[in-house]
Design an enzyme around this catalytic site. Structure first.
Site, PDB file in Angstrom:
ATOM      1  CB  SER A 125      -0.901  -0.014   1.238  1.00 50.63           C
ATOM      2  OG  SER A 125      -1.503   1.245   1.441  1.00 50.63           O
ATOM      3  CE1 TYR A 150      -4.276  -2.337   4.889  1.00 52.26           C
ATOM      4  CE2 TYR A 150      -3.706  -0.058   4.349  1.00 52.26           C
ATOM      5  CZ  TYR A 150      -3.971  -1.355   3.945  1.00 52.26           C
ATOM      6  OH  TYR A 150      -3.906  -1.677   2.621  1.00 52.26           O
ATOM      7  CE  LYS A 154      -1.595  -4.279   3.275  1.00 54.99           C
ATOM      8  NZ  LYS A 154      -1.788  -5.666   2.793  1.00 54.99           N
TER       9      LYS A 154
END
Length: 336
Positions: A125, A150, A154
């Protein structure tokens, strides 16, 4: 015929990638725990391609189930989507995100190491860049401290993969993508989150359809032309095709390093208000929205420089923002 495992293959991006894989002649095996999708997506994929993928309902946090799967299936490559993905939710539930997003990745890589499997593509991402110092964002931009759990999963995921590639001669590509939106041209698959949407476009379409009372625009005091946050929106079919290009690069041994990463976006930034106006034009529906406070974990602006992906993967976007929004609206209408 190469056999490709797609984890999270019934999700939004995963399902579109499965379709493109089948169009390219790959045999596809899907793993999904159905935590944010439904089994009906499998039938819709089959309707589009004429071939039903092999499906396994597995929670990848369960190590024994992961091992059993690999005991019983020969795999030529893996595209790993399976992960929790909501920025706001991740800030509220960090331990769930670490357990799911990191644990499942480690278990899969361990099986690849133990069986000397190769060719791994990671769903990464643009959040790994945090708030970039310069726009558009190139692959040379520093990876900053993540703004959300989040984003951190990643970052950590990429670090784990890179270290595994060095230690065990695995070949892997991380695709750092921006904001996927839209639906397949057939309108048989699209973005249909379970519960309240965490991403902008499904909330937009559900508001237009009357399912949601109004759309909350998180902040209008960002240092942008209209005060709302700017993102790079890429049609999900274009994104799916980037995964095919990355997979072929690995299978054909065209990668230049064991671990590579590429930005995958449209290369154009659009503010939240610009997206709302474009959607109103595409759908011919006025949208009920209100400005609220900023959301924790959000950054001001992010859009991609895709020069390297265009050259190295021989890939580029083909669909416009208007096309993506129009397909998302058609998809929403089909759900009503």
């Amino acid at each position: 015929m190469k056999k490709i495992l797609v984890t999270g293959g019934l999700g939004f991006i995963g399902s579109h990638t499965v379709v493109e894989l089948q169009h390219e002649g790959f045999e596809v095996i899907i793993i999904d725990d159905l935590s944010n999708t439904t089994i009906g997506v499998l039938d819709n994929i089959t309707e589009i391609t004429g071939k039903k993928p092999d499906f396994h309902q597995i929670d990848l946090r369960k190590k024994k189930e992961v091992t059993t799967f690999f005991d019983n299936n020969k795999i030529d490559g893996i595209i790993h989507f399976a992960a929790f993905k909501a920025v706001g939710e991740s800030v509220q539930n960090p331990l769930d995100y670490y357990e799911n997003n990191i644990g499942s990745l480690v278990y899969i890589l361990q099986e690849m190491r133990n069986r000397k499997l190769d060719n791994f593509i990671f769903s990464s991402s643009c959040t790994v860049y945090g708030q970039a110092d310069e726009l558009p964002i190139t692959e040379n931009a520093p990876v900053k401290k993540a703004e959300s759990t989040y984003g951190n999963t990643k970052q950590i995921g990429e670090e784990i993969i890179e270290e595994t590639c060095k230690a065990h001669h695995l070949n892997a590509i991380a695709l750092r993508y921006f904001n996927p939106i839209g639906a397949h041209d057939s309108i048989k698959i699209g973005e249909l989150p379970l519960g309240v949407p965490q991403n902008l476009i499904p909330f937009v379409t559900q508001t237009a359809a009357g399912i949601r009372k109004e759309l909350s625009v998180f902040g209008d005091d960002y240092p942008t032309p209209d005060g709302t946050a700017i993102r790079d929106y890429i049609h999900v079919v274009d994104l799916a095709k980037a995964h095919i290009a990355a997979l072929k690069r690995l299978l054909n041994k065209n990668n230049k390093q064991n671990f590579e990463f590429f930005n995958v976006g449209s290369g154009k930034g659009s503010s939240v208000l610009e997206v709302i106006k474009a959607f109103e034009k595409a759908s011919k529906k006025p949208l009920n929205y209100k400005i609220v406070g900023r959301r924790e974990g959000d950054i001001t602006a992010a859009f991609a420089d895709t020069t390297i992906a265009n050259k190295e993967l021989n890939w580029k976007t083909e669909k416009t923002l208007d096309e993506a929004l129009s397909s998302a609206w058609k998809w929403q209408l089909k759900q009503s």
